[in-house]
Design a protein around this motif. Structure first.
Motif, PDB file in Angstrom:
ATOM      1  N   GLY A  20       0.790  -1.226   0.000  1.00  0.00           N
ATOM      2  CA  GLY A  20       0.000   0.000   0.000  1.00  0.00           C
ATOM      3  C   GLY A  20       0.821   1.274   0.000  1.00  0.00           C
ATOM      4  N   PHE A  21       2.110   1.179  -0.348  1.00  0.00           N
ATOM      5  CA  PHE A  21       2.983   2.348  -0.286  1.00  0.00           C
ATOM      6  C   PHE A  21       2.891   3.224  -1.521  1.00  0.00           C
ATOM      7  N   LEU A  22       2.341   2.718  -2.616  1.00  0.00           N
ATOM      8  CA  LEU A  22       2.255   3.511  -3.845  1.00  0.00           C
ATOM      9  C   LEU A  22       0.958   4.311  -3.923  1.00  0.00           C
ATOM     10  N   THR A  23       0.043   4.058  -3.007  1.00  0.00           N
ATOM     11  CA  THR A  23      -1.234   4.758  -2.993  1.00  0.00           C
ATOM     12  C   THR A  23      -1.138   5.971  -2.083  1.00  0.00           C
ATOM     13  N   ARG A  24      -1.554   7.122  -2.581  1.00  0.00           N
ATOM     14  CA  ARG A  24      -1.531   8.336  -1.777  1.00  0.00           C
ATOM     15  C   ARG A  24      -2.645   8.258  -0.742  1.00  0.00           C
ATOM     16  N   ASP A  25      -2.329   8.536   0.509  1.00  0.00           N
ATOM     17  CA  ASP A  25      -3.328   8.519   1.570  1.00  0.00           C
ATOM     18  C   ASP A  25      -4.214   9.753   1.410  1.00  0.00           C
ATOM     19  N   PRO A  26      -5.501   9.570   1.085  1.00  0.00           N
ATOM     20  CA  PRO A  26      -6.342  10.727   0.755  1.00  0.00           C
ATOM     21  C   PRO A  26      -6.853  11.514   1.960  1.00  0.00           C
ATOM     22  N   ARG A  27      -6.581  11.046   3.165  1.00  0.00           N
ATOM     23  CA  ARG A  27      -7.139  11.710   4.346  1.00  0.00           C
ATOM     24  C   ARG A  27      -6.478  13.061   4.586  1.00  0.00           C
ATOM     25  N   VAL A  28      -7.280  14.091   4.707  1.00  0.00           N
ATOM     26  CA  VAL A  28      -6.788  15.426   5.017  1.00  0.00           C
ATOM     27  C   VAL A  28      -7.649  16.009   6.128  1.00  0.00           C
ATOM     28  N   VAL A  29      -7.234  17.131   6.664  1.00  0.00           N
ATOM     29  CA  VAL A  29      -7.954  17.755   7.769  1.00  0.00           C
ATOM     30  C   VAL A  29      -9.304  18.278   7.282  1.00  0.00           C
ATOM     31  N   GLU A  30     -10.337  18.005   8.073  1.00  0.00           N
ATOM     32  CA  GLU A  30     -11.682  18.469   7.732  1.00  0.00           C
ATOM     33  C   GLU A  30     -11.779  19.981   7.961  1.00  0.00           C
ATOM     34  N   ARG A  31     -12.496  20.662   7.087  1.00  0.00           N
ATOM     35  CA  ARG A  31     -12.562  22.116   7.194  1.00  0.00           C
ATOM     36  C   ARG A  31     -13.446  22.549   8.363  1.00  0.00           C
ATOM     37  N   LYS A  32     -13.181  23.759   8.872  1.00  0.00           N
ATOM     38  CA  LYS A  32     -13.975  24.329   9.947  1.00  0.00           C
ATOM     39  C   LYS A  32     -15.300  24.821   9.388  1.00  0.00           C
ATOM     40  N   LYS A  33     -16.384  24.567  10.137  1.00  0.00           N
ATOM     41  CA  LYS A  33     -17.715  25.035   9.731  1.00  0.00           C
ATOM     42  C   LYS A  33     -18.097  26.265  10.549  1.00  0.00           C
ATOM     43  N   TYR A  34     -18.923  27.112   9.938  1.00  0.00           N
ATOM     44  CA  TYR A  34     -19.377  28.304  10.651  1.00  0.00           C
ATOM     45  C   TYR A  34     -20.319  27.885  11.783  1.00  0.00           C
ATOM     46  N   GLY A  35     -20.303  28.645  12.874  1.00  0.00           N
ATOM     47  CA  GLY A  35     -21.137  28.322  14.032  1.00  0.00           C
ATOM     48  C   GLY A  35     -20.538  27.242  14.912  1.00  0.00           C
ATOM     49  N   LYS A  36     -19.359  26.766  14.572  1.00  0.00           N
ATOM     50  CA  LYS A  36     -18.685  25.731  15.355  1.00  0.00           C
ATOM     51  C   LYS A  36     -17.316  26.253  15.774  1.00  0.00           C
ATOM     52  N   ALA A  37     -16.775  25.668  16.872  1.00  0.00           N
ATOM     53  CA  ALA A  37     -15.459  26.063  17.350  1.00  0.00           C
ATOM     54  C   ALA A  37     -14.363  25.530  16.431  1.00  0.00           C
ATOM     55  N   LYS A  38     -14.539  24.280  15.963  1.00  0.00           N
ATOM     56  CA  LYS A  38     -13.596  23.674  15.007  1.00  0.00           C
ATOM     57  C   LYS A  38     -14.441  22.972  13.943  1.00  0.00           C
ATOM     58  N   ALA A  39     -13.955  21.886  13.389  1.00  0.00           N
ATOM     59  CA  ALA A  39     -14.720  21.215  12.335  1.00  0.00           C
ATOM     60  C   ALA A  39     -16.037  20.657  12.882  1.00  0.00           C
ATOM     61  N   ARG A  40     -15.969  20.031  14.066  1.00  0.00           N
ATOM     62  CA  ARG A  40     -17.182  19.440  14.655  1.00  0.00           C
ATOM     63  C   ARG A  40     -17.446  19.894  16.085  1.00  0.00           C
ATOM     64  N   LYS A  41     -16.444  20.426  16.755  1.00  0.00           N
ATOM     65  CA  LYS A  41     -16.603  20.842  18.145  1.00  0.00           C
ATOM     66  C   LYS A  41     -17.522  22.056  18.232  1.00  0.00           C
ATOM     67  N   SER A  42     -18.481  21.994  19.150  1.00  0.00           N
ATOM     68  CA  SER A  42     -19.417  23.106  19.319  1.00  0.00           C
ATOM     69  C   SER A  42     -19.025  23.949  20.524  1.00  0.00           C
ATOM     70  N   PHE A  43     -19.568  25.165  20.575  1.00  0.00           N
ATOM     71  CA  PHE A  43     -19.385  26.002  21.738  1.00  0.00           C
ATOM     72  C   PHE A  43     -20.276  25.481  22.851  1.00  0.00           C
ATOM     73  N   GLN A  44     -19.974  25.860  24.100  1.00  0.00           N
ATOM     74  CA  GLN A  44     -20.742  25.364  25.234  1.00  0.00           C
ATOM     75  C   GLN A  44     -22.182  25.847  25.132  1.00  0.00           C
ATOM     76  N   PHE A  45     -23.114  24.904  25.318  1.00  0.00           N
ATOM     77  CA  PHE A  45     -24.532  25.229  25.210  1.00  0.00           C
ATOM     78  C   PHE A  45     -25.056  25.705  26.558  1.00  0.00           C
ATOM     79  N   SER A  46     -25.815  26.804  26.562  1.00  0.00           N
ATOM     80  CA  SER A  46     -26.425  27.303  27.782  1.00  0.00           C
ATOM     81  C   SER A  46     -27.925  27.387  27.585  1.00  0.00           C
ATOM     82  N   LYS A  47     -28.643  26.640  28.407  1.00  0.00           N
ATOM     83  CA  LYS A  47     -30.099  26.627  28.265  1.00  0.00           C
ATOM     84  C   LYS A  47     -30.692  27.961  28.716  1.00  0.00           C
ATOM     85  N   ARG A  48     -30.110  28.605  29.759  1.00  0.00           N
ATOM     86  CA  ARG A  48     -30.645  29.863  30.272  1.00  0.00           C
ATOM     87  C   ARG A  48     -29.620  30.960  30.248  1.00  0.00           C
TER      88      ARG A  48
END
Length: 171
Positions: free
Chosen positions: A143-171
């Motif tokens: 498997g050394f001739l195959t390029r590993d396609p995994r790259v960093v996931e992009r950051k989404k708006y409204g999130k702290a990082k790609a999937r991490k959310s900000f702390q939720f406050s009910k009140r």
């Protein structure tokens, strides 16, 4: 077609016969010959390849020698201090069975040390396959001739990082 196809046997007979509009016959033949790979060397007897991993890009030249590996003008143990990264870079030689027979000169940029080590490994594997096509099946199987396609996931708006959310406050 004048005849309607209602079963698989009708389809098989239609595929092997003439097409309605063009009059050409359709043949489904698969070539059984494996592709022939040729040596790719420059005027100095070196093979060149580009390796990639994450954001790192490595340009690698491989030539027969004593087994010295130079990365960005430094020897391997100075540039990649961690033994794990040195082991990663040595894997293509072990799999191909040519340990200590080739000198490597690599320039690598972008990404971190782990990604750079993976890029150099990918580049060495491709360059070895270009230099000696007989080692290609072993490198391909590992498997050394195959390029590993995994790259960093992009950051989404409204999130702290790609999937991490900000702390939720009910009140």
């Amino acid at each position: 077609m004048a005849d309607e196809i209602k079963s698989l046997s009708d389809l098989k007979s239609a595929v092997g016969t003439e097409a309605a509009d063009s009059g050409d016959t359709i043949t489904l033949e698969r070539s059984e010959e494996a592709p022939v790979y040729e040596q790719k060397r420059d005027e100095h007897g070196r093979s060149y390849a580009t390796g990639k991993r994450k954001d790192a890009i490595a340009r690698v030249w491989v030539k027969p020698g004593k087994g010295t590996i130079t990365v960005n003008g430094k020897e391997l143990s100075k540039y990649f201090a961690r033994p794990v990264l040195q082991m990663v870079i040595g894997q293509p030689f072990t799999v191909a069975g040519v340990t200590g027979q080739f000198d490597v000169v690599a320039t690598v940029k972008g990404g971190g040390l782990s990604g750079q080590a993976g890029a150099v490994k990918h580049g060495i594997s491709k360059a070895l396959a270009f230099y000696d096509p007989e080692v290609r099946p072993a490198l391909k199987k590992a498997g050394f001739l195959t390029r590993d396609p995994r790259v960093v996931e992009r950051k989404k708006y409204g999130k702290a990082k790609a999937r991490k959310s900000f702390q939720f406050s009910k009140r």
